[in-house]
Scaffold this motif. Structure first.
Motif, mmCIF file in Angstrom:
data_model
loop_
_atom_site.group_PDB
_atom_site.id
_atom_site.type_symbol
_atom_site.label_atom_id
_atom_site.label_comp_id
_atom_site.label_asym_id
_atom_site.label_seq_id
_atom_site.Cartn_x
_atom_site.Cartn_y
_atom_site.Cartn_z
ATOM 1 N N GLU A 261 -30.754 21.714 -2.845
ATOM 2 C CA GLU A 261 -31.335 22.313 -1.662
ATOM 3 C C GLU A 261 -31.727 23.760 -1.873
ATOM 4 O OE1 GLU A 261 -28.484 21.924 1.440
ATOM 5 O OE2 GLU A 261 -28.692 19.765 1.541
ATOM 6 N N GLN A 262 -32.662 24.213 -1.076
ATOM 7 C CA GLN A 262 -32.995 25.625 -1.011
ATOM 8 C C GLN A 262 -32.893 26.011 0.452
ATOM 9 O OE1 GLN A 262 -35.907 27.084 -3.533
ATOM 10 N NE2 GLN A 262 -36.300 28.932 -2.371
ATOM 11 N N ASP A 263 -31.973 26.895 0.766
ATOM 12 C CA ASP A 263 -31.708 27.312 2.148
ATOM 13 C C ASP A 263 -31.450 26.120 3.057
ATOM 14 O OD1 ASP A 263 -32.054 29.978 1.380
ATOM 15 O OD2 ASP A 263 -34.201 29.877 1.727
ATOM 16 N N GLY A 264 -30.704 25.138 2.564
ATOM 17 C CA GLY A 264 -30.327 23.989 3.369
ATOM 18 C C GLY A 264 -31.360 22.896 3.480
ATOM 19 N N VAL A 265 -32.510 23.058 2.843
ATOM 20 C CA VAL A 265 -33.566 22.041 2.902
ATOM 21 C C VAL A 265 -33.647 21.358 1.539
ATOM 22 C CG1 VAL A 265 -36.016 21.602 3.326
ATOM 23 C CG2 VAL A 265 -34.838 23.430 4.569
ATOM 24 N N PRO A 266 -33.400 20.040 1.473
ATOM 25 C CA PRO A 266 -33.437 19.349 0.181
ATOM 26 C C PRO A 266 -34.820 19.415 -0.467
ATOM 27 C CG PRO A 266 -32.421 17.971 1.847
ATOM 28 C CD PRO A 266 -33.023 19.147 2.559
ATOM 29 N N MET A 267 -34.848 19.693 -1.749
ATOM 30 C CA MET A 267 -36.082 19.680 -2.524
ATOM 31 C C MET A 267 -36.443 18.214 -2.760
ATOM 32 S SD MET A 267 -38.018 19.674 -5.442
ATOM 33 C CE MET A 267 -37.218 19.808 -7.012
ATOM 34 N N SER A 268 -37.696 17.829 -2.484
ATOM 35 C CA SER A 268 -38.058 16.413 -2.552
ATOM 36 C C SER A 268 -38.935 16.027 -3.728
ATOM 37 C CB SER A 268 -38.731 15.987 -1.247
ATOM 38 O OG SER A 268 -39.894 16.757 -1.012
ATOM 39 N N ASN B 166 -40.671 20.365 -0.407
ATOM 40 C CA ASN B 166 -39.577 19.863 0.408
ATOM 41 C C ASN B 166 -40.161 19.386 1.737
ATOM 42 O OD1 ASN B 166 -39.933 22.176 2.022
ATOM 43 N ND2 ASN B 166 -38.154 23.223 1.194
ATOM 44 N N ALA B 167 -39.316 19.090 2.706
ATOM 45 C CA ALA B 167 -39.797 18.572 3.986
ATOM 46 C C ALA B 167 -40.701 19.564 4.717
ATOM 47 C CB ALA B 167 -38.615 18.198 4.872
ATOM 48 N N ASN B 168 -40.601 20.858 4.407
ATOM 49 C CA ASN B 168 -41.428 21.874 5.051
ATOM 50 C C ASN B 168 -42.806 22.011 4.425
ATOM 51 O OD1 ASN B 168 -39.392 22.570 6.848
ATOM 52 N ND2 ASN B 168 -38.471 23.960 5.370
ATOM 53 N N GLY B 169 -42.972 21.513 3.215
ATOM 54 C CA GLY B 169 -44.258 21.630 2.520
ATOM 55 C C GLY B 169 -44.077 22.063 1.080
ATOM 56 N N GLN B 170 -45.147 22.540 0.481
ATOM 57 C CA GLN B 170 -45.134 22.954 -0.921
ATOM 58 C C GLN B 170 -44.866 24.448 -1.035
ATOM 59 O OE1 GLN B 170 -48.687 21.653 -2.936
ATOM 60 N NE2 GLN B 170 -48.531 19.600 -2.100
ATOM 61 N N GLY B 171 -44.114 24.803 -2.071
ATOM 62 C CA GLY B 171 -43.819 26.203 -2.332
ATOM 63 C C GLY B 171 -44.916 26.865 -3.150
ATOM 64 N N THR C 79 -38.718 28.911 8.192
ATOM 65 C CA THR C 79 -39.102 27.785 7.350
ATOM 66 C C THR C 79 -38.952 28.184 5.895
ATOM 67 O OG1 THR C 79 -40.674 27.073 9.023
ATOM 68 C CG2 THR C 79 -40.958 26.167 6.835
ATOM 69 N N SER C 80 -38.243 27.367 5.156
ATOM 70 C CA SER C 80 -37.987 27.668 3.758
ATOM 71 C C SER C 80 -38.743 26.687 2.861
ATOM 72 C CB SER C 80 -36.481 27.560 3.480
ATOM 73 O OG SER C 80 -36.211 27.803 2.141
ATOM 74 N N TYR C 81 -39.456 27.246 1.893
ATOM 75 C CA TYR C 81 -40.172 26.430 0.914
ATOM 76 C C TYR C 81 -39.503 26.601 -0.437
ATOM 77 C CZ TYR C 81 -43.710 26.367 4.525
ATOM 78 O OH TYR C 81 -44.370 26.200 5.713
ATOM 79 N N PRO C 82 -39.624 25.611 -1.325
ATOM 80 C CA PRO C 82 -38.991 25.733 -2.643
ATOM 81 C C PRO C 82 -39.634 26.822 -3.497
ATOM 82 C CG PRO C 82 -39.850 23.503 -2.287
ATOM 83 C CD PRO C 82 -40.287 24.340 -1.136
ATOM 84 N N SER C 83 -38.848 27.385 -4.387
ATOM 85 C CA SER C 83 -39.359 28.395 -5.312
ATOM 86 C C SER C 83 -40.299 27.740 -6.322
ATOM 87 C CB SER C 83 -38.200 29.078 -6.030
ATOM 88 O OG SER C 83 -37.392 28.117 -6.683
ATOM 89 N N LYS D 123 -33.244 27.139 -8.150
ATOM 90 C CA LYS D 123 -33.129 27.816 -6.855
ATOM 91 C C LYS D 123 -31.753 28.458 -6.864
ATOM 92 C CE LYS D 123 -30.078 25.114 -4.929
ATOM 93 N NZ LYS D 123 -28.809 25.708 -4.616
ATOM 94 N N GLY D 124 -31.757 29.734 -6.858
ATOM 95 C CA GLY D 124 -30.493 30.446 -6.849
ATOM 96 C C GLY D 124 -29.585 30.094 -8.002
ATOM 97 N N GLY D 125 -30.154 29.780 -9.152
ATOM 98 C CA GLY D 125 -29.352 29.481 -10.324
ATOM 99 C C GLY D 125 -29.046 28.003 -10.508
ATOM 100 N N ALA D 126 -29.326 27.164 -9.493
ATOM 101 C CA ALA D 126 -29.092 25.726 -9.635
ATOM 102 C C ALA D 126 -30.380 25.055 -10.091
ATOM 103 C CB ALA D 126 -28.640 25.135 -8.306
#
Length: 135
Positions: free
Chosen positions: A65-72, A117-122, A31-35, A58-61
């Motif tokens: 997305e972060q690890d394929g999960v769109p930031m919402s 993102n869809a996984n929750g808060q970073g 599960t990937s969460y945003p930075s 995230k990674g310079g952008a």
């Protein structure tokens, strides 16, 4: 992402046995969460409001997305430290980089932000203190 692996048990004598011979293959879901947002700063203030701004990468952008999960979006948390009120929050979209709050003149507010993102808060940003009616 889905990863597959096999579990192997090893005894003290070095003998090994694949545990998956006795049980189904295990799956691990990563599960990937945003930075965390960065550079939380004061932007402006009036006698009854103040504005803060931040950066998010995230990674310079700066979006996407972060690890394929769109930031919402972002969740901005704030509390009036002077009046010792409970922390409140507002939710903003993924392109937001500022937030404006109503405030009481002379009171100090603490603010921090989390990307979501869809996984929750970073992870939370650093906490910033803002004085209503001044910097």
């Amino acid at each position: 992402s889905t990863c597959r692996f096999r579990v192997v048990a090893e005894s003290g004598t070095g003998a090994t046995k694949r545990l998956s011979d006795y049980s189904p293959t295990a799956y691990v879901i990563v599960t990937s969460y945003p930075s965390a947002p960065t550079s939380l700063t004061y932007k402006a203030s009036t006698a009854t409001s103040f504005t803060v701004g931040w950066s998010w990468t995230k990674g310079g952008a700066t979006s996407g997305e972060q690890d394929g999960v769109p930031m919402s979006g972002f969740v901005v948390y704030y509390a009036d430290q002077t009046s010792n009120t409970d922390t409140q929050s507002i939710t903003l979209g993924p392109n937001a980089r500022t937030a404006t709050f109503s405030c009481m003149t002379g009171n100090t507010y603490s603010i921090y932000i989390k990307a979501k993102n869809a996984n929750g808060q970073g992870t939370a940003s650093s906490t910033y203190s803002a004085l209503c009616g001044g910097q």
